[in-house]
Design a protein around this motif. Structure first.
Motif, short mmCIF file in Angstrom:
data_model
loop_
_atom_site.label_atom_id
_atom_site.label_comp_id
_atom_site.label_asym_id
_atom_site.label_seq_id
_atom_site.Cartn_x
_atom_site.Cartn_y
_atom_site.Cartn_z
N LYS A 99 0.80 -1.23 0.00
CA LYS A 99 0.00 0.00 0.00
C LYS A 99 0.84 1.28 0.00
CE LYS A 99 -3.80 2.37 2.32
NZ LYS A 99 -4.78 2.33 3.44
N GLU A 100 1.79 1.38 0.91
CA GLU A 100 2.55 2.63 1.03
C GLU A 100 3.28 2.97 -0.26
OE1 GLU A 100 6.08 4.63 3.81
OE2 GLU A 100 5.21 2.68 4.34
N TYR A 101 3.96 1.97 -0.83
CA TYR A 101 4.72 2.23 -2.06
C TYR A 101 3.79 2.59 -3.21
CZ TYR A 101 7.37 1.46 -6.32
OH TYR A 101 7.93 1.61 -7.56
N LEU A 102 2.72 1.82 -3.40
CA LEU A 102 1.83 2.07 -4.52
C LEU A 102 1.11 3.40 -4.40
CD1 LEU A 102 0.37 -1.52 -5.03
CD2 LEU A 102 2.04 -0.34 -6.47
N THR A 103 0.74 3.77 -3.18
CA THR A 103 0.11 5.07 -2.97
C THR A 103 1.05 6.20 -3.38
OG1 THR A 103 -1.24 4.21 -1.13
CG2 THR A 103 -0.95 6.60 -1.26
N SER A 104 2.34 6.03 -3.06
CA SER A 104 3.33 7.04 -3.44
C SER A 104 3.49 7.15 -4.95
CB SER A 104 4.69 6.73 -2.80
OG SER A 104 5.31 5.61 -3.42
#
Length: 206
Positions: A99-104
């Protein structure tokens, strides 16, 4: 053994214990090779078993059958389980890893189908089944209307990482290599204390 001798289907509820046995055998192999991905016994606890039954009911669990057709008059065809895998849409493990990487990157982590627990029994390793499974899951991504197939593996397994990024999709109908998946930056999982490599393939929906 030929690829046409293998079929993929939804796992049946009455197969849950055999499913667990296969996963535990894989966990024991990993443990014997000092790979601490799956703690021994994790699949046999009641909560895990209940979760598997829910996943089976939701048609997220898949079984790979091998159909043996012996030659000779009166020979009887047999079918055995060759392996298994699981697909997830919004699992908390995937959320932690992605989630964190893809959101970025401006992406929705739920816009994907995640492939997990791909395990082949020893006699069926090296038969070229992984490309067949990846192709099958690509079709499931299309059916779902999502846009990505994603999977992960331990970051220190360079041999598997190389396979996923170069040739895990096998060949096309003309025998041309289809290549692999796009490898993304690795991520540390604090819950397991392990670093994971991540891969994705963009799939065009129907």
């Amino acid at each position: 053994m030929k690829l046409q001798d293998f079929t993929i289907r939804n796992t049946r509820p009455e197969e849950v214990d055999e499913f667990i046995d296969i996963l535990e055998e894989a966990a024991e192999w990993l443990h014997s090779n000092n790979i601490k991905q799956w703690p021994l016994g994790m699949f046999r606890n009641p909560a895990s078993r209940a979760s598997m039954l829910t996943g089976i009911a939701n048609k997220q669990y898949f079984t790979i059958d091998y159909h043996h057709h012996p030659s000779g008059t009166g020979a009887t065809a047999t079918t055995v389980i060759a392996g298994l895998f699981v697909t997830n849409y919004d699992d908390s493990f995937d959320e932690l890893l992605w989630k964190e990487y893809l959101t970025s990157q401006g992406k929705d982590w739920k816009d994907a189908l995640y492939l997990h627990r791909l395990v082949l029994k020893t006699p069926f390793k090296g038969c070229g089944l992984t490309p067949k499974i990846v192709e099958f899951v690509e079709g499931k991504v299309q059916e779902s209307g999502r846009h990505f197939l994603r999977l992960d593996c331990l970051a220190d397994n360079e041999r598997l990482r190389r396979f996923y990024r170069t040739k895990c999709r096998g060949v096309d109908g003309e025998g041309k290599e289809k290549g692999g998946l796009n490898e993304l930056p690795t991520v540390w999982n604090p819950e397991l204390g392990l670093e994971f490599a991540r891969f994705e393939l963009q799939v065009v929906p129907f």
